[in-house]
Design a protein around this motif. Structure first.
Motif, PDB file in Angstrom:
ATOM      1  N   UNK A 326       0.825  -1.202   0.000  1.00  0.00           N
ATOM      2  CA  UNK A 326       0.000   0.000   0.000  1.00  0.00           C
ATOM      3  C   UNK A 326       0.864   1.259   0.000  1.00  0.00           C
ATOM      4  N   UNK A 327       1.961   1.246   0.760  1.00  0.00           N
ATOM      5  CA  UNK A 327       2.860   2.406   0.760  1.00  0.00           C
ATOM      6  C   UNK A 327       3.469   2.638  -0.625  1.00  0.00           C
ATOM      7  N   UNK A 328       3.833   1.525  -1.292  1.00  0.00           N
ATOM      8  CA  UNK A 328       4.414   1.650  -2.624  1.00  0.00           C
ATOM      9  C   UNK A 328       3.417   2.273  -3.591  1.00  0.00           C
ATOM     10  N   UNK A 329       2.163   1.796  -3.530  1.00  0.00           N
ATOM     11  CA  UNK A 329       1.138   2.364  -4.416  1.00  0.00           C
ATOM     12  C   UNK A 329       0.858   3.821  -4.090  1.00  0.00           C
ATOM     13  N   UNK A 330       0.814   4.143  -2.778  1.00  0.00           N
ATOM     14  CA  UNK A 330       0.561   5.539  -2.390  1.00  0.00           C
ATOM     15  C   UNK A 330       1.683   6.460  -2.869  1.00  0.00           C
ATOM     16  N   UNK A 331       2.917   5.977  -2.745  1.00  0.00           N
ATOM     17  CA  UNK A 331       4.051   6.788  -3.201  1.00  0.00           C
ATOM     18  C   UNK A 331       4.006   7.002  -4.712  1.00  0.00           C
ATOM     19  N   UNK A 332       3.680   5.935  -5.463  1.00  0.00           N
ATOM     20  CA  UNK A 332       3.592   6.057  -6.916  1.00  0.00           C
ATOM     21  C   UNK A 332       2.465   7.007  -7.316  1.00  0.00           C
ATOM     22  N   UNK A 333       1.290   6.881  -6.673  1.00  0.00           N
ATOM     23  CA  UNK A 333       0.168   7.770  -6.990  1.00  0.00           C
ATOM     24  C   UNK A 333       0.502   9.223  -6.681  1.00  0.00           C
ATOM     25  N   UNK A 334       1.211   9.431  -5.556  1.00  0.00           N
ATOM     26  CA  UNK A 334       1.562  10.802  -5.179  1.00  0.00           C
ATOM     27  C   UNK A 334       2.480  11.432  -6.213  1.00  0.00           C
ATOM     28  N   UNK A 335       3.464  10.659  -6.708  1.00  0.00           N
ATOM     29  CA  UNK A 335       4.374  11.198  -7.726  1.00  0.00           C
ATOM     30  C   UNK A 335       3.626  11.522  -9.015  1.00  0.00           C
ATOM     31  N   UNK A 336       2.717  10.636  -9.419  1.00  0.00           N
ATOM     32  CA  UNK A 336       1.938  10.905 -10.625  1.00  0.00           C
ATOM     33  C   UNK A 336       1.084  12.160 -10.470  1.00  0.00           C
ATOM     34  N   UNK A 337       0.430  12.290  -9.312  1.00  0.00           N
ATOM     35  CA  UNK A 337      -0.413  13.465  -9.086  1.00  0.00           C
ATOM     36  C   UNK A 337       0.427  14.739  -9.076  1.00  0.00           C
ATOM     37  N   UNK A 338       1.616  14.694  -8.480  1.00  0.00           N
ATOM     38  CA  UNK A 338       2.469  15.881  -8.460  1.00  0.00           C
ATOM     39  C   UNK A 338       2.940  16.257  -9.873  1.00  0.00           C
TER      40      UNK A 338
END
Length: 589
Positions: A326-338
């Motif tokens: 879940x942390x990996x997915x959250x980190x990836x989503x955050x980078x995409x959103x940024x």
């Protein structure tokens, strides 16, 4: 010609008819009880190969079933099929449009009538060219008959019932190259190409849009109708085209000049309408830009909220409760959103920058144009400096606001409320604006440096141009002085045929020119029939090797009253010679 034989013993029958015992692959006799006088099978009468409706070539069988050739009976001869176990005979590549075949292995006693009898069953024969040896060339009327003739390749021929060697032979049929076949094939290809081009042209003509109707000539009736059409907004483009054609044809004269003037005046009246339509479209475009900018601002705000959600989830209070995946997915989503947020921010900042540039362009348009390019460069540099200072002030103001928001956020950190979230959102917006302003400031600094470099370069170019102008002025003055020194006479005496003594006196001021002039005059004086420029320079180069023939010729051509150039000789011996004519003025005077 006969009924197809599926029994492979047909080859044995053919060998027996030739007087040879049929032998199989194992060396044993294939048909020990076969009687050659009974035909193919006992009790069955052989079929006549010339019966109508029977083809010599059997129907094509499937590739899995081997093709078995059969015995062919003719009036004067008999054709026996080859051994089916042997490989098929080799043939050359088929020439294009081939209608001619080569037939070899004919019996020595074969005649054209026999050849016509054997191969005439394949199709119509147009020509037979028989050699004295055992071969010939046969030309058919159609191309497909060549394949039927190739079917006979490998057959053994026996004339009548004779077993003599001169009455037997083995046919070899192959493709032959003939110029007539190639010529007919090329003609047919050209005809097909012409038909294809004609078909394409017809298709293009069918798909081509119709031509516009021809424009009628000027008349009073057409002029009245055209005046009404010009006033109509919908028919104005077509009417203007007709008016333009009339003007280009030169149909204006004194009688109809007033009509043309009224039509041109009506055309000029549409300028106000077109300007109004343009302003309306510009207004719609500005409204669309504003709408797009507002929508983009809302999208950027929502992206900021999404990024703030990811930032809140990345804090330790919530981050520790997520699993590793879940942390990996959250980190990836955050980078995409940024990344998406930054891209939209850059687009929004670009729109704002364009608006600011348009406003600055309008301000610059109001200012009067400078007279020189140098003054315009200085004014642009000053404008860039002022804009740079204003950007610095705005940057400092944004920094102060960010510091204040950070302090307020530090004081109110224990109390998490809606006010805190709004402050964080404002802080993020200000940070983004600060980054954009920093980028814009760096860009403006680079532009300022570039403009300063261009200004310095323009100053250097101006200085170089001034130096070049000064050099040109000095060169012109020197040229005038040299010309005056060479001529050495007042303006009123220029162009006159003056005595040689006055010319020499004018050149005596320059020692080198005067000496050269004296030597050339003396040299030409002793050559009454003249001398070429090469002969004169060869004499002068004994005194000074640096003398150039072009300079000497230019010096002589500047003194037409002293030296004269004449053409001597005829044809290829034509030669230009210089003569001394300085004393002619003295004689005349």
């Amino acid at each position: 010609m006969t009924m197809p034989m599926s029994d492979p013993n047909a080859w044995a029958t053919a060998m027996n008819n030739l007087g040879m015992p049929p032998i199989g692959m194992t060396g044993q006799q294939l048909m020990p009880d076969f009687d050659p006088n009974l035909g193919m099978m006992a009790g069955i009468t052989p079929l006549n190969p010339m019966m109508p409706g029977l083809s010599m070539v059997p129907a094509p069988l499937s590739q899995d079933v081997p093709l078995v050739k059969e015995i062919i009976h003719c009036k004067s001869c008999t054709l026996f099929p080859p051994n089916p176990n042997l490989p098929p005979p080799a043939t050359r590549d088929r020439p294009p449009g081939c209608k001619t075949v080569f037939v070899g292995g004919l019996p020595e006693n074969a005649t054209e009538q026999l050849i016509m009898e054997v191969f005439g069953q394949c199709g119509d024969i147009t020509a037979i060219r028989k050699s004295k040896k055992n071969f010939c060339h046969i030309r058919f009327a159609e191309e497909f008959t060549v394949d039927k003739a190739l079917f006979l390749s490998g057959y053994r021929v026996r004339l009548g019932s004779s077993t003599d060697k001169k009455d037997t032979g083995r046919l070899h049929v192959d493709f032959a190259q003939a110029r007539d076949d190639l010529y007919e094939w090329e003609c047919r290809q050209r005809m097909l190409a012409r038909e294809e081009r004609h078909r394409r042209k017809m298709e293009e003509d069918r798909l081509r849009p119709p031509s516009p109707p021809p424009i009628v000539h000027y008349s009073e009736h057409e002029c009245s109708q055209l005046g009404d059409k010009i006033k109509d907004d919908g028919k104005f483009p077509e009417a203007v085209r007709v008016l333009l054609t009339w003007l280009e044809r030169g149909e204006v004269n004194r009688r109809n000049a007033n009509n043309f003037y009224s039509m041109i005046q009506s055309s000029n009246g549409h300028i106000r309408r077109l300007t109004g339509e343009k302003s309306q479209h510009e207004k719609e475009m500005e409204e669309a830009k504003d709408k797009f900018k507002t929508a983009l601002s809302g999208i950027v705000g929502q992206f900021e909220q999404i990024v703030s959600v990811f930032q809140a989830a990345s804090k330790q209070k919530a981050w520790d409760h997520f699993s590793k995946a879940q942390r990996k997915n959250l980190d990836m989503w955050r980078k995409q959103a940024e990344e998406i947020r930054n891209m939209h921010n850059e687009q929004l900042m670009g729109i704002r920058r364009e608006e600011e540039m348009e406003m600055s362009d309008d301000d610059m348009e109001d200012a009067p144009d400078s007279k020189d390019s140098e003054d315009s460069g200085v004014s642009q540099a000053e404008a860039l400096k002022e804009e740079n200072d204003s950007l610095r002030c705005q940057l400092d103001a944004y920094r102060n606001e960010v510091e204040l928001l950070k302090q307020e956020q530090g004081k109110n950190q224990p109390i998490r409320s809606e006010e805190d979230s709004t402050h964080s959102q404002q802080l993020s917006f200000l940070q983004q604006a600060l980054q954009g302003m920093q980028k814009q400031l760096l860009k403006m600094r680079e532009e300022l440096k570039q403009r300063e470099a261009e200004l310095e370069k323009s100053f250097e170019d101006k200085q170089q141009l001034k130096n070049q102008v000064q050099n040109l002025k000095e060169g012109l003055q020197n040229l005038q002085n040299t010309h005056a020194m060479q001529v050495g006479l007042p303006e009123k005496h220029k162009g006159e045929n003056l005595p040689f003594s006055l010319v020499v006196f004018s050149f005596s001021k320059s020692s080198f020119l005067g000496c050269t002039l004296w030597i050339i005059s003396t040299f030409l004086h002793v050559h009454p029939f003249g001398a070429s420029i090469e002969y004169i320079c060869s004499y002068l180069q004994r005194l000074d090797t640096k003398i150039n023939p072009s300079e000497v010729e230019a010096l002589l051509s500047r003194l037409p009253c002293t030296f004269r150039q004449e053409l001597t000789g005829v044809g290829a011996s034509l030669e230009k010679r210089w003569n001394f004519c300085g004393f002619q003025g003295i004689k005349n005077t």
